[in-house]
Design a protein around this motif. Structure first.
Motif, PDB file in Angstrom:
ATOM      1  N   PRO A  96       0.835  -1.206   0.000  1.00 44.59           N
ATOM      2  CA  PRO A  96       0.000   0.000   0.000  1.00 44.59           C
ATOM      3  C   PRO A  96       0.870   1.256   0.000  1.00 44.59           C
ATOM      4  N   ASP A  97       0.352   2.334  -0.566  1.00 42.10           N
ATOM      5  CA  ASP A  97       1.132   3.563  -0.697  1.00 42.10           C
ATOM      6  C   ASP A  97       1.681   4.062   0.635  1.00 42.10           C
ATOM      7  N   ASP A  98       0.902   3.980   1.717  1.00 40.09           N
ATOM      8  CA  ASP A  98       1.393   4.472   3.000  1.00 40.09           C
ATOM      9  C   ASP A  98       2.573   3.644   3.502  1.00 40.09           C
ATOM     10  N   GLU A  99       2.554   2.338   3.255  1.00 44.94           N
ATOM     11  CA  GLU A  99       3.674   1.482   3.655  1.00 44.94           C
ATOM     12  C   GLU A  99       4.907   1.757   2.793  1.00 44.94           C
ATOM     13  N   LYS A 100       4.686   2.021   1.502  1.00 45.04           N
ATOM     14  CA  LYS A 100       5.802   2.363   0.616  1.00 45.04           C
ATOM     15  C   LYS A 100       6.495   3.625   1.113  1.00 45.04           C
ATOM     16  N   GLU A 101       5.699   4.609   1.484  1.00 48.28           N
ATOM     17  CA  GLU A 101       6.257   5.879   1.941  1.00 48.28           C
ATOM     18  C   GLU A 101       7.083   5.694   3.206  1.00 48.28           C
ATOM     19  N   VAL A 102       6.561   4.930   4.162  1.00 46.94           N
ATOM     20  CA  VAL A 102       7.286   4.680   5.415  1.00 46.94           C
ATOM     21  C   VAL A 102       8.574   3.912   5.133  1.00 46.94           C
ATOM     22  N   PHE A 103       8.488   2.887   4.293  1.00 45.44           N
ATOM     23  CA  PHE A 103       9.660   2.094   3.960  1.00 45.44           C
ATOM     24  C   PHE A 103      10.742   2.951   3.315  1.00 45.44           C
ATOM     25  N   CYS A 104      10.353   3.775   2.347  1.00 44.76           N
ATOM     26  CA  CYS A 104      11.324   4.612   1.632  1.00 44.76           C
ATOM     27  C   CYS A 104      11.975   5.629   2.564  1.00 44.76           C
ATOM     28  N   LYS A 105      11.194   6.213   3.457  1.00 45.72           N
ATOM     29  CA  LYS A 105      11.758   7.157   4.429  1.00 45.72           C
ATOM     30  C   LYS A 105      12.741   6.450   5.352  1.00 45.72           C
ATOM     31  N   THR A 106      12.379   5.267   5.815  1.00 47.38           N
ATOM     32  CA  THR A 106      13.258   4.503   6.700  1.00 47.38           C
ATOM     33  C   THR A 106      14.535   4.105   5.977  1.00 47.38           C
ATOM     34  N   LEU A 107      14.397   3.611   4.765  1.00 44.49           N
ATOM     35  CA  LEU A 107      15.558   3.207   3.976  1.00 44.49           C
ATOM     36  C   LEU A 107      16.484   4.396   3.748  1.00 44.49           C
ATOM     37  N   ASN A 108      15.940   5.552   3.435  1.00 44.81           N
ATOM     38  CA  ASN A 108      16.753   6.744   3.223  1.00 44.81           C
ATOM     39  C   ASN A 108      17.467   7.158   4.504  1.00 44.81           C
ATOM     40  N   THR A 109      16.774   7.091   5.626  1.00 42.08           N
ATOM     41  CA  THR A 109      17.385   7.418   6.918  1.00 42.08           C
ATOM     42  C   THR A 109      18.566   6.499   7.197  1.00 42.08           C
ATOM     43  N   LEU A 110      18.381   5.202   6.980  1.00 37.35           N
ATOM     44  CA  LEU A 110      19.457   4.236   7.203  1.00 37.35           C
ATOM     45  C   LEU A 110      20.621   4.467   6.246  1.00 37.35           C
TER      46      LEU A 110
END
Length: 116
Positions: free
Chosen positions: A73-87
């Motif tokens: 889902p789009d909301d999960e994609k957004e959270v994942f991408c933000k987390t991945l970028n932070t890492l």
């Protein structure tokens, strides 16, 4: 960049860096040119072949992440991408610091294990 800057950034010895640079030059991935600021060193430049490889890698990574995110889902994609970028940014910062914090953490754990 210079060869010295490269071995300092990669945290490997001078000899290993010299061998890698020579191999990359032999394979056509970089060229060396005299450093106008320092007659003893040479500047290393990526060739078109190296740039094409980098662009190809970026394209493959993009396809991989599209596949990975497909079906979320789009909301999960957004959270994942933000987390991945932070890492990613945190790991890049740690690498630039010479893995100072990671090394410190390992030493602390070793000291704790010795106390047991």
């Amino acid at each position: 960049t210079t060869q010295k800057e490269m071995w300092e950034a990669l945290k490997i010895d001078k000899g290993a860096t010299a061998r890698r640079v020579a191999r990359l030059e032999e394979k056509g991935y970089l060229t060396r040119e005299p450093n106008p600021l320092d007659g003893r060193s040479q500047l290393l430049y990526p060739t078109e072949k190296a740039e094409a490889l980098r662009n190809s890698k970026a394209e493959i990574e993009g396809s991989f992440y599209e596949w990975l995110l497909d079906g979320l889902p789009d909301d999960e994609k957004e959270v994942f991408c933000k987390t991945l970028n932070t890492l990613y940014l945190k790991s890049k910062e740690e690498r630039r610091a010479g893995f100072l914090h990671v090394t410190q953490r390992v030493k602390e754990k070793e000291a704790q294990n010795e106390d047991k």
